[in-house]
Motif scaffolding. Structure first.
Motif, short mmCIF file in Angstrom:
data_model
loop_
_atom_site.label_atom_id
_atom_site.label_comp_id
_atom_site.label_asym_id
_atom_site.label_seq_id
_atom_site.Cartn_x
_atom_site.Cartn_y
_atom_site.Cartn_z
N LEU A 34 6.69 12.52 9.69
CA LEU A 34 6.26 11.13 9.61
C LEU A 34 7.01 10.27 10.62
O LEU A 34 6.41 9.39 11.27
N ASP A 35 8.31 10.50 10.77
CA ASP A 35 9.08 9.77 11.77
C ASP A 35 8.46 9.94 13.16
O ASP A 35 8.35 8.97 13.93
N ARG A 36 8.07 11.15 13.48
CA ARG A 36 7.48 11.42 14.79
C ARG A 36 6.16 10.68 14.97
O ARG A 36 5.90 10.09 16.03
N PHE A 37 5.34 10.68 13.94
CA PHE A 37 4.05 9.99 14.04
C PHE A 37 4.26 8.48 14.19
O PHE A 37 3.50 7.80 14.90
N CYS A 38 5.26 7.94 13.48
CA CYS A 38 5.57 6.51 13.64
C CYS A 38 5.98 6.21 15.07
O CYS A 38 5.55 5.22 15.67
N VAL B 230 -2.10 8.93 8.74
CA VAL B 230 -2.65 7.75 8.07
C VAL B 230 -1.51 6.94 7.46
O VAL B 230 -1.51 5.70 7.51
N VAL B 231 -0.52 7.61 6.91
CA VAL B 231 0.66 6.92 6.37
C VAL B 231 1.33 6.10 7.46
O VAL B 231 1.67 4.92 7.26
N ALA B 232 1.55 6.70 8.61
CA ALA B 232 2.22 6.00 9.71
C ALA B 232 1.46 4.75 10.11
O ALA B 232 2.06 3.72 10.45
N GLU B 233 0.16 4.80 10.05
CA GLU B 233 -0.68 3.69 10.50
C GLU B 233 -0.81 2.60 9.45
O GLU B 233 -0.84 1.40 9.77
N HIS B 234 -0.87 2.98 8.16
CA HIS B 234 -1.33 2.02 7.15
C HIS B 234 -0.35 1.75 6.00
O HIS B 234 -0.52 0.75 5.30
N ALA B 235 0.62 2.62 5.73
CA ALA B 235 1.36 2.54 4.46
C ALA B 235 2.58 1.64 4.54
O ALA B 235 3.27 1.57 5.55
N ASP B 236 2.85 0.98 3.43
CA ASP B 236 4.13 0.32 3.19
C ASP B 236 5.09 1.26 2.47
O ASP B 236 6.31 1.16 2.62
N LEU B 237 4.52 2.15 1.65
CA LEU B 237 5.29 3.16 0.94
C LEU B 237 4.58 4.49 1.09
O LEU B 237 3.35 4.55 1.16
N TRP B 238 5.36 5.56 1.14
CA TRP B 238 4.81 6.91 1.18
C TRP B 238 5.34 7.68 -0.01
O TRP B 238 6.54 7.69 -0.27
N ASN B 239 4.42 8.33 -0.75
CA ASN B 239 4.83 9.19 -1.85
C ASN B 239 4.58 10.64 -1.49
O ASN B 239 3.46 11.02 -1.16
N ILE C 118 0.85 -1.19 0.00
CA ILE C 118 0.00 0.00 0.00
C ILE C 118 0.88 1.24 0.00
O ILE C 118 1.69 1.44 0.92
N MET C 119 0.74 2.05 -1.04
CA MET C 119 1.41 3.34 -1.10
C MET C 119 0.38 4.43 -0.86
O MET C 119 -0.64 4.49 -1.56
N ILE C 120 0.64 5.28 0.12
CA ILE C 120 -0.24 6.43 0.38
C ILE C 120 0.50 7.69 -0.02
O ILE C 120 1.66 7.90 0.36
N THR D 127 10.37 1.05 8.11
CA THR D 127 9.52 0.07 7.41
C THR D 127 8.64 0.74 6.36
O THR D 127 7.88 0.05 5.67
N ILE D 128 8.72 2.05 6.23
CA ILE D 128 7.95 2.77 5.21
C ILE D 128 8.93 3.31 4.17
O ILE D 128 9.77 4.16 4.47
#
Length: 304
Positions: free
Chosen positions: A234-238, A209-218, A197-199, A247-248
């Motif tokens: 994003l690092d902070r949210f993870c 949402v990326v932190a929760e669900h994504a395998d890839l972030w664009n 899943i790329m978000i 892992t993203i």
């Protein structure tokens, strides 16, 4: 490989990449099907190009406002049937255009047609307040909502789509935005446990949402300095949810300059140095002859 064999195939490509990973994007607008097919077939024969992408709009967002634009998932399925190796997807699907359960079914079908090569791109969708984007909704009778609704429904869509791809029995879902009864997807995607899943997106709400669900972030756009700032967020949210941000996989779209390839190579180097190794090179039409070979020779190989 028959269908029963394909259904047991593991994920062909995990979301994590160990080094630079290059692909191309061909906007399916103001161009003919044959032109896109030519580029994708050529790219399919070139190992340096690992993935290929379309975008998801229903009307042109550049050029002649009444010019041609192909529906992304229909075109993607056709291209999946005409290629053998490329990973493929939409960068990114608008969650505003299709009900998520229907989208899960469409994506599962494309994954089967491709033999397990789908990377599932999804996002909240274009801002409906933008004049060019807003007309897509009005022209197709689609509702448009504020950003909070768009991002909240995206989070629920990711949950529902993953469950539809992985759960063996029908289920009910009662969320704030989605309400399903007896939801079920059969056949399942080829890839197990599901397609990566790329978000896509850059807002703080979307990055959660990326932190929760994504395998890839664009990260949309080519502003690499801003991408780095968004990546730190994003690092902070993870960290807040106990996820390893490594892992993203992080991705950027970079425009290709046919006349000044050095400019594109500089952007590639900066992207990789910034921690965005998954690079999508956006090709503008008309596409030169042998453009995929040129991308490999002049951009990818010379950036190694």
């Amino acid at each position: 490989m028959n269908e029963s064999d394909m259904e047991m195939t593991d994920v062909v490509m995990g979301a994590r990449v160990s080094g630079p990973c290059f692909g191309i994007a061909t906007a399916p607008s103001q161009v003919g099907y044959g032109d896109i097919l030519r580029v994708w077939r050529e790219a399919d024969t070139i190992p340096e190009i690992e993935h290929a992408w379309l975008y998801d709009h229903l009307m042109p967002i550049f050029g002649d406002p009444n010019g041609p634009t192909f529906e992304g998932w229909t075109l993607l399925s056709a291209l999946a049937a005409q290629t053998e190796r490329l990973r493929l997807g939409l960068l990114v699907t608008s969650n505003r255009f299709r009900p998520p359960a229907m989208l899960a079914k469409i994506a599962a079908t494309v994954d089967i047609v491709s033999g397990g090569r789908l990377d599932f791109g999804i996002g909240a969708g274009s801002r409906p307040g933008h004049p060019v984007a807003r007309r897509e909704y009005e022209a197709h009778g689609l509702p448009f909502h504020d950003s909070a609704h768009a991002v909240g429904s995206l989070a629920e869509a990711c949950t529902v789509i993953r469950r539809l791809w992985t759960e063996a029995e029908p289920f009910d879902f009662d969320g704030s935005y989605l309400h399903l009864r007896g939801a079920f997807c059969n056949p399942k995607p080829v890839q197990r446990p599901h397609p990566p899943i790329m978000i896509g997106g850059r807002s703080s709400a979307t990055l959660r949402v990326v932190a929760e669900h994504a395998d890839l972030w664009n990260f949309p756009g080519g502003d690499i300095d801003d991408a780095v700032r968004r990546g730190a967020l994003l690092d902070r949210f993870c960290a807040e949810i106990g996820r390893d941000p490594a892992t993203i996989t992080r991705s950027l779209v970079l425009p290709v300059s046919y006349g000044h390839p050095g400019t594109t190579r500089d952007a590639i180097a900066k992207s990789i140095d910034a921690g965005f190794p998954y690079i999508v090179l956006s090709l503008s039409a008309p596409y030169p002859e042998n453009v995929a070979r040129w991308v490999a020779d002049e951009l990818i190989n010379k950036s190694a």
